[in-house]
Write a protein that holds these residues in place. Structure first.
Motif, mmCIF file in Angstrom:
data_model
loop_
_atom_site.group_PDB
_atom_site.id
_atom_site.type_symbol
_atom_site.label_atom_id
_atom_site.label_comp_id
_atom_site.label_asym_id
_atom_site.label_seq_id
_atom_site.Cartn_x
_atom_site.Cartn_y
_atom_site.Cartn_z
ATOM 1 N N TRP A 65 137.731 53.731 85.413
ATOM 2 C CA TRP A 65 136.630 54.525 84.857
ATOM 3 C C TRP A 65 135.857 55.215 85.973
ATOM 4 O O TRP A 65 135.607 56.420 85.924
ATOM 5 C CB TRP A 65 135.726 53.621 84.023
ATOM 6 C CG TRP A 65 134.464 54.252 83.547
ATOM 7 C CD1 TRP A 65 133.225 54.166 84.122
ATOM 8 C CD2 TRP A 65 134.286 55.078 82.388
ATOM 9 N NE1 TRP A 65 132.300 54.878 83.389
ATOM 10 C CE2 TRP A 65 132.933 55.447 82.320
ATOM 11 C CE3 TRP A 65 135.147 55.530 81.390
ATOM 12 C CZ2 TRP A 65 132.409 56.248 81.308
ATOM 13 C CZ3 TRP A 65 134.633 56.331 80.385
ATOM 14 C CH2 TRP A 65 133.273 56.682 80.344
ATOM 15 N N CYS A 102 137.610 52.763 73.924
ATOM 16 C CA CYS A 102 137.067 52.132 75.126
ATOM 17 C C CYS A 102 137.506 50.670 75.184
ATOM 18 O O CYS A 102 137.208 49.883 74.282
ATOM 19 C CB CYS A 102 135.545 52.221 75.101
ATOM 20 S SG CYS A 102 134.735 51.326 76.436
ATOM 21 N N GLN A 158 133.262 57.988 72.569
ATOM 22 C CA GLN A 158 134.444 57.139 72.741
ATOM 23 C C GLN A 158 134.820 56.436 71.445
ATOM 24 O O GLN A 158 135.997 56.409 71.057
ATOM 25 C CB GLN A 158 134.186 56.096 73.840
ATOM 26 C CG GLN A 158 134.043 56.701 75.216
ATOM 27 C CD GLN A 158 133.611 55.676 76.221
ATOM 28 O OE1 GLN A 158 134.346 54.731 76.488
ATOM 29 N NE2 GLN A 158 132.431 55.840 76.793
#
Length: 186
Positions: A65, A102, A158
């Motif tokens: 990330w 996610c 997300q």
């Protein structure tokens, strides 16, 4: 025989792919063993429990990330551009064929109530992202309450993209972020 660092990396990468694709609870350690090509005995010498492995996978995901955000903002020259680059990063990620939402939100949904170590790892990543956005907002300058609003847009995008199965949420969240940034600049 591979060294511990290499074995650990193989196990984390294999577990990451399996957990992200199938879900954490649906994947047993035998599946991780098979995918990683590392014996169960060796896996348990590297990770004392499945929870410890899950936390290692989440830390690996944090590195991915952070690298993705850094790469997306490389060409940005202002804080505003770096903020909007977050949504461009999300748009590209949502378009990947293996996008499943996610991993932090997914894992927390599965285990957050039953594993404090997992919940703590997820909270740590989310707090780190919120701090990143807050630093960018401080550079604008803008009111500090803008930072959590922008972070919520990214988090919501997300979840929405994963459930809807379309990348549109990134573009929509970016447009909302632009509106918030414009309002804060007045």
């Amino acid at each position: 025989m591979i060294d511990d660092a290499s074995a650990r990396e193989r196990v984390v990468r294999a577990a990451d792919e399996l957990f992200y694709t199938r879900g954490v609870q649906a994947v047993g350690m035998d599946a991780v063993r098979t995918a990683a090509g590392v014996s169960l005995k060796r896996i348990y010498s590297l990770f004392a429990s499945k929870d410890e492995l899950i936390v290692a996978v989440l830390r690996h995901r944090t590195e991915i990330w952070d690298a993705g955000l850094a790469s997306a903002s490389e060409r940005a020259t202002t804080a505003r551009e770096r903020i909007l680059a977050i949504f461009d990063f999300l748009d590209a990620w949502f378009r990947e064929p293996d996008f499943r939402g996610c991993a932090f939100i997914n894992t927390h949904g599965e285990l957050g109530a039953s594993s404090s170590a997992v919940a703590d790892a997820v909270r740590e990543q989310k707090a780190s992202f919120q701090a990143y956005v807050a630093r960018l907002v401080d550079e604008l300058p803008a009111p500090p309450e803008l930072a959590p609003q922008l972070a919520i847009l990214a988090e919501g995008a997300q979840t929405t993209a994963a459930i809807a199965g379309t990348p549109d949420a990134a573009r929509q969240a970016r447009a909302a972020a632009e509106t918030l940034l414009d309002a804060a600049a007045r």
